[in-house]
Scaffold this motif. Structure first.
Motif, PDB file in Angstrom:
ATOM      1  N   LYS A 110      89.088   3.243  90.658  1.00 15.07           N
ATOM      2  CA  LYS A 110      89.692   4.602  91.029  1.00 15.07           C
ATOM      3  C   LYS A 110      88.722   5.201  91.807  1.00 15.07           C
ATOM      4  O   LYS A 110      87.367   5.717  91.017  1.00 15.07           O
ATOM      5  CB  LYS A 110      90.414   5.416  90.003  1.00 15.07           C
ATOM      6  N   TYR A 111      88.358   6.260  92.752  1.00 14.90           N
ATOM      7  CA  TYR A 111      87.522   6.705  93.745  1.00 14.90           C
ATOM      8  C   TYR A 111      86.254   5.986  93.977  1.00 14.90           C
ATOM      9  O   TYR A 111      85.214   6.124  94.692  1.00 14.90           O
ATOM     10  CB  TYR A 111      87.082   7.512  92.340  1.00 14.90           C
ATOM     11  N   GLU A 114      85.292   3.950  97.761  1.00 14.70           N
ATOM     12  CA  GLU A 114      85.757   4.873  98.894  1.00 14.70           C
ATOM     13  C   GLU A 114      84.672   5.328  99.903  1.00 14.70           C
ATOM     14  O   GLU A 114      85.123   5.392 100.926  1.00 14.70           O
ATOM     15  CB  GLU A 114      86.819   6.094  98.442  1.00 14.70           C
ATOM     16  N   TYR A 142      93.781  12.018  96.923  1.00 16.47           N
ATOM     17  CA  TYR A 142      92.778  10.890  96.592  1.00 16.47           C
ATOM     18  C   TYR A 142      92.266  10.527  97.989  1.00 16.47           C
ATOM     19  O   TYR A 142      90.966  10.446  98.095  1.00 16.47           O
ATOM     20  CB  TYR A 142      93.512  10.035  96.199  1.00 16.47           C
ATOM     21  N   HIS A 145      89.175  12.944  98.443  1.00 16.84           N
ATOM     22  CA  HIS A 145      88.006  12.430  97.595  1.00 16.84           C
ATOM     23  C   HIS A 145      87.478  11.237  98.859  1.00 16.84           C
ATOM     24  O   HIS A 145      86.077  11.247  98.429  1.00 16.84           O
ATOM     25  CB  HIS A 145      88.161  11.543  96.641  1.00 16.84           C
ATOM     26  N   ALA A 258      80.423   9.250  95.150  1.00 17.36           N
ATOM     27  CA  ALA A 258      82.079   9.422  94.693  1.00 17.36           C
ATOM     28  C   ALA A 258      82.639  10.599  93.375  1.00 17.36           C
ATOM     29  O   ALA A 258      83.148  11.400  94.424  1.00 17.36           O
ATOM     30  CB  ALA A 258      82.619   8.376  94.849  1.00 17.36           C
ATOM     31  N   LEU A 259      81.767  10.869  92.548  1.00 19.87           N
ATOM     32  CA  LEU A 259      82.024  11.536  91.886  1.00 19.87           C
ATOM     33  C   LEU A 259      81.606  12.876  91.906  1.00 19.87           C
ATOM     34  O   LEU A 259      81.621  14.197  91.334  1.00 19.87           O
ATOM     35  CB  LEU A 259      81.746  11.382  90.748  1.00 19.87           C
TER      36      LEU A 259
END
Length: 632
Positions: A110-111, A114, A142, A145, A258-259
Motif C-alpha cells: 500500500k502506497y 505509486e 488512493y 495519493h 510517497a508518504l
C-alpha cells in the motif's frame, strides 16, 4: 459491459471512442501493469494527437465508485463510462490498475510503489503515436495519493493534476497516523481490499478465512498482533498494516516520498493543480497543507476546494445527521457537475480563451452554519451554510483568538484568576470513549463519518446506547462558552494548548470542537454537533522523532491539533470543547504504560489532570473571521 449504460448523467461529446483493453505497460523493474485506453477518433478518420488523462487505481479500472454521482442523479457512473465521456470530448483516457491489484502484475504494497510506477506510466503514455505529449492526472482518495507520489518526481510530460481527497502531505499527521496515534481505518481498509485481491480470487481457502472475519468483534478485543489479526490470512496485507502501526516514531519510513510530500515540495512539478477535500474527510490537513506548500513555491495556479461533505460525497448536501442546505453540493457551488468542471478546467488550461470554471478565486470553502436549526423530512438537522471564495488561505480577516478553559467547565476569552484550579478524569483503555462521527472513511461497519449529535446512540460502535451526551461521561470534560450574543465565524486550523499531568508514563489527550445548539422545538435536548477533533500521544509532545515519557505528577504543556474547519456559531449557541483520552475506534488505544501501543499485554488506568489556574492558562485557539471582505 463497459458501464456506458450508466452514463445518462453525462452527455457525449463530438468524438467517437476506440477502446483498447489491458494494454501492457512495463515498469522499470519488469512488472507489467494493465491499462485500459479510451481514444478519441476524429470524424474524418484523420490521425490526430490528443492530451491524455491518467487515473491510477487500486479499486478496479473497470469498476464503479459510489462517489461518482451528480446532484441530479444518484446512480453512480462507472469508470469505463467516465473514461468514454472524457474521450468523446477530445481527451485520451488511461485507466490503470495499480501494481498487484486486479489485472496488473506484481505485489501490492500500500502506497509505496505509486511514485515510480506513475512516472513510468506517464512517460509511456507521452510517447504513444496518438499522444500530444501531455498527461493530466486525476482521481479520488488512493488515486489522489498516487497522483502526488508521481508529481513529486516532476515528470516532464505532466501537464496538470486534479487531486481529490488525498495525496499525502504527511501521512504521519493525517491519513495513517495523527498526533502519534494510529488511524484504525487502515485495518478496515486492509480487510476489505485483501478480499478483493488477485491472490484471494485464486485461493478459496484464503477467501473463506477473510470472509469469516467479524471486524466489530475484532475491535472489541484489542490488542492485535502479527498472526493474530483480521487480515492474517492475507500476509502481504497484514505486513504493511503492522509496518504502519508498529512504526510509531516519525522515522525514515514516514519520510518516504510517497508518504511525506511536504519534504519534496521544492522539487514538485510546477503545473496547474486543484487540491480538494471536505470538512468530514480524513484528508483535510493533506489538502490544505498541499495547497499552502505548493502555491507558495509554484508559478502555475494552485487551487483549494473544501466542502461540507464526507469522503468523496461531493454531490450530497449532508454529512451524517446534519444537512447544509441546497447550495452545499459541489454541483451547486460551481454550477456544473464534478465531471464537467474538470473537463472545462482542462479545456481552459489548453486554451486560455475558453472560460475558467474556477475563476471566482484560488480558494473556495464552504462555511457551515446559519441555517434554521430545525429538522428536515429525513430527520437531519438543518444547519445551513454558504460558500466563500478568496485568493488565499487562511482567508482574509481571520485572526487567532484564545478561549480559556475554566475549572467549573466554562470557556471564555478571559483567562482564569484562580490560584489552584484543575479538573481530572480517569482514562481506562478497556472502556474508551466511542467515535461518534468525524473524519473517517473505509470503515462503515464500525465507524460512521460526518456530523452527529454527540450522544451514545446504539448505531455507534462502543456506545452504551443510553443516548446520554458524551460530555456526561466521567472520562470526558466539557468546556462551554456562555450562549453567544453575536455570531462567531471560525475558519481554519484548531488547536488547544493545555497543561497536563498524569500518574502514568504515557497517555493520549483528545479534543473535539462542538457547535452546541440550545434546546428548541426541533431539538428538545439541544444538539451537540461535532465539527473537528484531534489527538496527541503525549510521549510526542516535544518531538515526533524522539518520544519522551512523563514523570508521575509532572505538569507539562502540550499542544493538541485538530483538523481545520469552517463554521458559523449562531447567536444563542455555545462553543464547546470536549477533552478526553480516547476516540475509539478512530484511533488505536494507548495502554498508558509507556510501552508500544500495538501488541501490548498489560494496560493501566490513567488519572489525567488538566491544570487551569492563572499560572497554567489552558486554552483553545480559534481562527475567527472578523470582517468578511473575501468574494462571498
Amino acid at each position: 459491459m463497459d458501464g456506458s449504460e450508466n452514463s445518462a448523467a453525462l452527455a457525449s461529446g463530438p468524438f467517437a471512442v476506440v477502446v483498447l483493453r489491458d494494454a501492457r505497460i512495463r515498469m522499470r523493474d519488469g512488472v507489467v501493469l494493465a491499462t485500459d485506453l479510451y481514444l478519441p477518433r476524429a470524424p474524418d478518420g484523420e490521425a490526430r494527437r490528443w492530451p491524455c488523462i491518467l487515473e491510477r487505481t487500486p479499486y478496479d479500472k473497470g469498476g464503479t465508485a459510489g462517489s461518482d454521482v451528480t446532484a441530479v442523479s444518484d446512480a453512480p457512473v462507472s469508470k469505463p463510462a467516465i473514461a468514454r465521456w472524457f474521450a468523446s470530448h477530445g481527451y485520451a483516457m488511461a485507466m490503470q490498475d495499480c501494481r498487484g491489484r486486479y489485472a496488473s502484475g506484481g505485489e501490492f504494497t500500500k502506497y509505496l510503489n505509486e511514485g515510480e510506477d506513475g512516472v513510468d506510466t506517464v512517460a509511456w503514455l507521452a510517447e504513444q503515436d496518438w499522444s500530444n505529449g501531455w498527461v493530466l492526472t486525476q482521481g479520488l482518495s488512493y488515486c489522489a495519493h498516487a497522483q502526488t507520489a508521481l508529481g513529486s518526481f516532476a515528470p516532464a510530460a505532466l501537464f496538470a493534476q486534479f487531486v481529490d481527497s488525498g495525496g499525502f502531505s504527511n501521512a504521519y499527521q493525517g491519513g495513517i497516523r495523527q498526533g502519534g496515534a494510529f488511524e484504525l481505518k487502515q485495518a478496515t481498509w486492509a480487510l476489505k481490499h485483501a478480499l478483493l485481491s488477485p491472490a484471494t480470487a485464486a485461493d478459496p481457502v484464503r477467501a473463506r478465512a477473510l470472509r469469516e472475519q467479524d471486524m466489530r468483534a475484532w475491535f472489541a478485543r484489542m490488542p492485535w498482533r502479527r498472526g493474530d489479526s483480521p487480515v492474517s490470512a492475507a500476509p502481504e496485507y497484514e505486513e504493511y498494516l503492522f509496518d504502519q502501526w508498529e512504526r510509531a516514531d516519525f522515522g525514515d519510513y514516514w519520510k518516504q516520498r510517497a508518504l511525506c510530500g511536504e519534504r519534496h515540495y521544492d522539487g514538485y512539478a510546477d503545473v496547474p493543480m486543484v487540491h480538494m477535500s471536505s470538512w468530514y474527510d480524513p484528508y483535510v490537513r493533506t489538502a490544505i497543507d498541499n495547497y499552502l506548500g505548493l502555491s507558495r513555491r509554484k508559478r502555475a495556479p494552485v487551487h483549494l476546494i473544501m466542502g461540507p461533505w464526507t469522503h468523496g460525497r461531493r454531490s450530497q448536501t449532508h454529512a451524517g445527521d446534519v444537512d447544509f442546505g441546497p447550495d452545499a453540493s459541489f454541483d451547486r457551488a460551481f454550477g456544473m457537475s464534478y465531471f464537467e468542471l474538470r473537463r472545462r478546467w482542462y479545456d481552459h488550461l489548453f486554451d486560455a480563451r475558453k472560460p475558467n470554471p474556477l475563476d471566482r478565486g484560488r480558494v473556495s470553502v464552504f462555511v457551515m452554519g446559519g441555517g434554521p436549526g430545525d429538522r428536515d423530512a429525513r430527520g437531519r438537522l438543518r444547519h445551513g451554510g454558504r460558500w466563500l471564495h478568496a485568493d488565499r488561505w487562511p482567508l482574509p480577516d481571520t485572526r487567532e483568538r484564545a478561549w480559556y478553559l475554566h475549572a467549573p467547565g466554562g470557556l471564555d476569552p478571559r483567562s482564569s484568576r484562580d490560584e489552584r484550579a484543575s479538573r481530572w478524569f480517569d482514562y481506562d483503555p478497556a472502556h474508551p470513549v466511542p467515535t461518534l462521527g468525524g473524519t473517517v472513511t473505509s470503515a462503515d461497519t464500525v465507524m460512521l463519518p460526518g456530523a452527529y449529535d454527540q450522544r451514545e446512540a446504539p448505531q455507534f460502535f462502543g456506545a452504551d446506547g443510553s443516548g446520554r451526551d458524551l460530555g456526561e461521561r466521567p472520562d470526558v470534560i466539557s468546556f462551554r462558552s456562555a450562549p453567544l450574543t453575536r455570531p462567531v465565524e471560525v475558519i481554519g486550523a484548531i488547536r488547544a494548548c493545555l497543561y497536563l499531568s498524569s500518574d502514568c508514563p504515557d497517555t493520549d489527550i483528545t479534543i473535539k470542537l462542538i457547535d452546541e445548539y440550545p434546546p428548541g422545538d426541533g431539538n428538545p435536548e439541544g444538539f451537540a454537533m461535532n465539527l473537528t477533533d484531534g489527538i496527541l500521544r503525549v510521549r510526542y509532545r516535544e518531538s515526533w522523532e524522539r518520544p519522551s515519557l512523563l514523570e508521575p505528577g509532572q505538569v507539562v504543556e502540550i499542544t493538541v491539533e485538530a483538523f481545520a474547519t469552517a463554521n458559523l456559531f449562531a447567536i444563542g449557541h455555545r462553543i464547546r470543547l470536549d477533552v478526553s483520552s480516547s476516540n475509539y475506534p478512530h484511533f488505536d488505544l494507548n495502554p498508558n504504560t509507556g510501552g508500544a501501543p500495538v501488541g501490548w499485554k498489560t494496560s493501566r488506568v490513567a488519572r489525567n489532570t488538566l491544570h487551569l489556574d492563572r499560572s497554567h492558562r489552558s486554552r483553545l485557539i480559534l481562527p475567527v473571521r472578523t470582517a468578511p471582505r473575501s468574494r462571498d
